[in-house]
Design an enzyme around this catalytic site. Structure first.
Site, mmCIF file in Angstrom:
data_model
loop_
_atom_site.group_PDB
_atom_site.id
_atom_site.type_symbol
_atom_site.label_atom_id
_atom_site.label_comp_id
_atom_site.label_asym_id
_atom_site.label_seq_id
_atom_site.Cartn_x
_atom_site.Cartn_y
_atom_site.Cartn_z
ATOM 1 N N ASP A 145 -7.305 -1.214 -9.116
ATOM 2 C CA ASP A 145 -6.215 -2.135 -8.764
ATOM 3 C C ASP A 145 -6.038 -2.220 -7.241
ATOM 4 O O ASP A 145 -6.351 -3.242 -6.647
ATOM 5 C CB ASP A 145 -4.895 -1.746 -9.438
ATOM 6 C CG ASP A 145 -3.968 -2.945 -9.652
ATOM 7 O OD1 ASP A 145 -4.453 -4.094 -9.548
ATOM 8 O OD2 ASP A 145 -2.779 -2.745 -9.940
ATOM 9 N N HIS A 147 -7.710 -5.437 -5.678
ATOM 10 C CA HIS A 147 -7.140 -6.472 -4.797
ATOM 11 C C HIS A 147 -7.544 -6.206 -3.354
ATOM 12 O O HIS A 147 -7.374 -5.089 -2.853
ATOM 13 C CB HIS A 147 -5.613 -6.463 -4.881
ATOM 14 C CG HIS A 147 -5.078 -6.877 -6.214
ATOM 15 N ND1 HIS A 147 -4.463 -8.084 -6.428
ATOM 16 C CD2 HIS A 147 -5.063 -6.244 -7.411
ATOM 17 C CE1 HIS A 147 -4.082 -8.180 -7.702
ATOM 18 N NE2 HIS A 147 -4.431 -7.069 -8.319
ATOM 19 N N ASP A 187 -6.080 -7.133 -0.575
ATOM 20 C CA ASP A 187 -4.953 -6.684 0.258
ATOM 21 C C ASP A 187 -4.369 -5.356 -0.218
ATOM 22 O O ASP A 187 -3.447 -4.827 0.400
ATOM 23 C CB ASP A 187 -3.862 -7.766 0.362
ATOM 24 C CG ASP A 187 -3.409 -8.307 -0.983
ATOM 25 O OD1 ASP A 187 -4.077 -8.048 -2.006
ATOM 26 O OD2 ASP A 187 -2.378 -9.002 -1.025
ATOM 27 N N GLU A 198 1.864 -5.990 -18.227
ATOM 28 C CA GLU A 198 2.047 -4.912 -17.248
ATOM 29 C C GLU A 198 3.566 -4.702 -17.048
ATOM 30 O O GLU A 198 4.092 -3.675 -17.441
ATOM 31 C CB GLU A 198 1.361 -5.298 -15.921
ATOM 32 C CG GLU A 198 1.491 -4.240 -14.827
ATOM 33 C CD GLU A 198 1.024 -4.749 -13.448
ATOM 34 O OE1 GLU A 198 1.049 -5.967 -13.209
ATOM 35 O OE2 GLU A 198 0.668 -3.887 -12.614
ATOM 36 N N HIS A 257 -4.828 -5.362 -16.795
ATOM 37 C CA HIS A 257 -3.971 -4.296 -17.348
ATOM 38 C C HIS A 257 -3.859 -4.428 -18.870
ATOM 39 O O HIS A 257 -4.557 -3.754 -19.580
ATOM 40 C CB HIS A 257 -2.574 -4.259 -16.699
ATOM 41 C CG HIS A 257 -2.610 -4.184 -15.209
ATOM 42 N ND1 HIS A 257 -3.197 -3.141 -14.530
ATOM 43 C CD2 HIS A 257 -2.159 -5.037 -14.249
ATOM 44 C CE1 HIS A 257 -3.084 -3.346 -13.228
ATOM 45 N NE2 HIS A 257 -2.475 -4.497 -13.033
ATOM 46 N N GLY A 266 1.116 -11.177 -9.523
ATOM 47 C CA GLY A 266 2.453 -11.229 -8.948
ATOM 48 C C GLY A 266 3.509 -10.785 -9.948
ATOM 49 O O GLY A 266 3.218 -10.038 -10.883
HETATM 50 O O1 LIG Z 1 -0.765 -4.698 -10.379
HETATM 51 C C1 LIG Z 1 -0.446 -5.799 -9.914
HETATM 52 N N1 LIG Z 1 0.271 -6.651 -10.688
HETATM 53 C C2 LIG Z 1 0.637 -7.881 -10.264
HETATM 54 N N2 LIG Z 1 0.347 -8.332 -9.041
HETATM 55 C C3 LIG Z 1 -0.333 -7.526 -8.208
HETATM 56 C C4 LIG Z 1 -0.766 -6.249 -8.591
HETATM 57 N N3 LIG Z 1 -1.396 -5.686 -7.544
HETATM 58 C C5 LIG Z 1 -1.377 -6.600 -6.555
HETATM 59 N N4 LIG Z 1 -0.733 -7.704 -6.946
HETATM 60 C C6 LIG Z 1 -0.431 -8.906 -6.171
HETATM 61 O O2 LIG Z 1 -1.604 -9.646 -5.951
HETATM 62 C C7 LIG Z 1 -1.554 -10.164 -4.636
HETATM 63 C C8 LIG Z 1 -2.919 -10.629 -4.186
HETATM 64 O O3 LIG Z 1 -3.843 -9.581 -4.160
HETATM 65 C C9 LIG Z 1 -0.944 -9.034 -3.844
HETATM 66 O O4 LIG Z 1 -0.449 -9.487 -2.588
HETATM 67 C C10 LIG Z 1 0.159 -8.593 -4.777
HETATM 68 O O5 LIG Z 1 1.299 -9.388 -4.610
HETATM 69 ZN ZN LIG Z 2 -3.891 -6.204 -10.172
#
Ligand SMILES: O=c1[nH]cnc2c1ncn2[C@@H]1O[C@H](CO)[C@@H](O)[C@H]1O
Ligand SMILES: [Zn+2]
Length: 359
Positions: free
Chosen positions: A282, A18, A20, A204, A225, A174
């Site tokens: 991730d 991701h 961010d 997940e 995942h 999310g």
């Molecule tokens: O492992 C995860 N599972 C679910 N959502 C995630 C995970 N990592 C990040 N984000 C979500 O994806 C958005 C955009 O990149 C992030 O802001 C976070 O809310």
């Molecule tokens: Zn993710």
């Protein structure tokens, strides 16, 4: 050569990272200064606990709260380009040769960027990264589970403008606990109609029914995942028989408590039973990891051999969302580098390590 050094120099891919979740404290300080915003601290060490999860993160919800801290700094075209570029730079440090960086366009519109603008800027940053570091870099646009169907339809529509021009797929991420995949059938029906490849976070923070929904109803060609697949035998068999790759992110999966601990982490069982596993980071920043560490953990905790590591790496190449000709070229590159390193097609590399006078 010791294993960690070897794992670092192996050519690798990262299919699940991701944007961010990649922000380094130094970058955050720079973004804050550029944007005339203040931070609670300007000391890198002191910023780490604000952007990175603590040891005893209780669940995915707590994990996701870390993103609230960095997102206000990612609302301009420059910030998106810069951080996309840095995601490629960080990948380069670990010999990643192909990366799919995902981000949620609708989380970057607070200063008036359009959905298309956000995708455009991330692609520009990735292109610059690709030119500087020679890493093929593509984007995945994320729909968020806490957004409405209408909002997420906009994301798919915008993604369709960039498919084949830097964007390779769409995703759903999310809060999986509160928003099951089935809420978004209409969204991914549009993606399917527009021929946009799909990956979906599933299995997940909730059970395998989301994996089934994602793969069967929503048309996901990969699962983000999917680590809780072993909770349902039928769904397990389905994913195995259809050879749908899992984008496993070991450190993140432990931190979000998708799995109770390393003893219960199922990657070796999945691998041995014919599930297509890929290994990814991730969120290197939020999780405090990198792709070399992830492979290192697999060798230490589950005894993956070097041969098996190369299989995992090549699974990632095969599972990439590149068009067939580009994928074939990438595969040839990997086979060539692995052959040069003397690790391609080895059945017993541990023996070679022992025999190697430089080992
Ligand atoms: O492992 C995860 N599972 C679910 N959502 C995630 C995970 N990592 C990040 N984000 C979500 O994806 C958005 C955009 O990149 C992030 O802001 C976070 O809310
Ligand atoms: Zn993710």
């Amino acid at each position: 050569m010791d294993m960690s050094r070897l794992l670092k120099i192996l050519p690798k891919v990262d299919l699940h990272v991701h944007l961010d979740g990649c922000i380094k404290p130094d970058t955050l300080i720079k973004l804050a200064n550029d944007q005339g915003k203040s931070l609670p601290s300007y000391d890198t060490e002191e910023l780490i606990p604000l952007v990175q999860v603590v040891e005893d993160c209780p669940n995915l919800t707590e994990y996701l709260s870390k993103f609230d801290f960095v997102l206000p700094f990612l609302q301009t075209g420059e910030a998106l380009e810069q951080t996309a570029y840095e995601a490629v730079e960080q990948a380069h440090e670990h010999n990643i040769k192909y990366i799919e960086v995902r981000f949620a366009p609708l989380l970057h519109r607070e200063n008036g960027l359009t959905t298309d603008d956000t995708i455009h800027h991330v692609i520009e940053g990735l292109k610059r990264g690709e030119a500087s570091f020679g890493i093929k870099s593509r984007v995945i646009a994320i729909c968020m589970r806490n957004h409405t169907v209408e909002e997420n339809l906009q994301v798919i529509e915008a993604a369709s403008h960039f498919i084949g021009h830097g964007l390779v797929a769409v995703d759903l991420a999310g809060d999986e606990t509160s928003f099951p995949a089935a809420l978004f059938r209409e969204v991914f029906e549009l993606a399917q109609n527009l021929n946009i490849p799909i990956t979906i976070h599933a299995g997940e923070a909730a059970g395998p029914s989301n994996i089934e929904e994602a793969a069967i109803r929503l048309g996901a060609q990969r699962i983000g995942h999917g680590v809780r697949l072993n909770e349902d035998k039928n769904i397990f068999n389905l994913i195995r028989d259809q050879q749908i790759p899992l984008e496993l992110c070991p450190t993140s999966n432990i931190q979000t408590k998708a799995v109770s601990g390393w003893d219960a982490y199922p990657i070796k069982d999945y691998y041995d039973q014919g599930i297509i596993c890929t290994v990814n980071t991730d969120n290197p920043g939020v999780s405090g990891t990198n792709i070399t560490k992830e492979y290192q953990l697999l060798t230490e905790k589950f005894g993956f051999t070097l041969h098996e590591i190369t299989v995992l790496i090549l699974n990632g190449v095969e599972a990439s969302f590149l068009p067939a000709d580009e994928k074939a070229a990438l595969k040839r590159d990997f086979e060539e580098i692995l052959t040069t390193l003397g690790v391609y097609d080895l059945t017993d590399f541990s023996k070679k390590l022992q025999d190697d006078p430089n080992g």
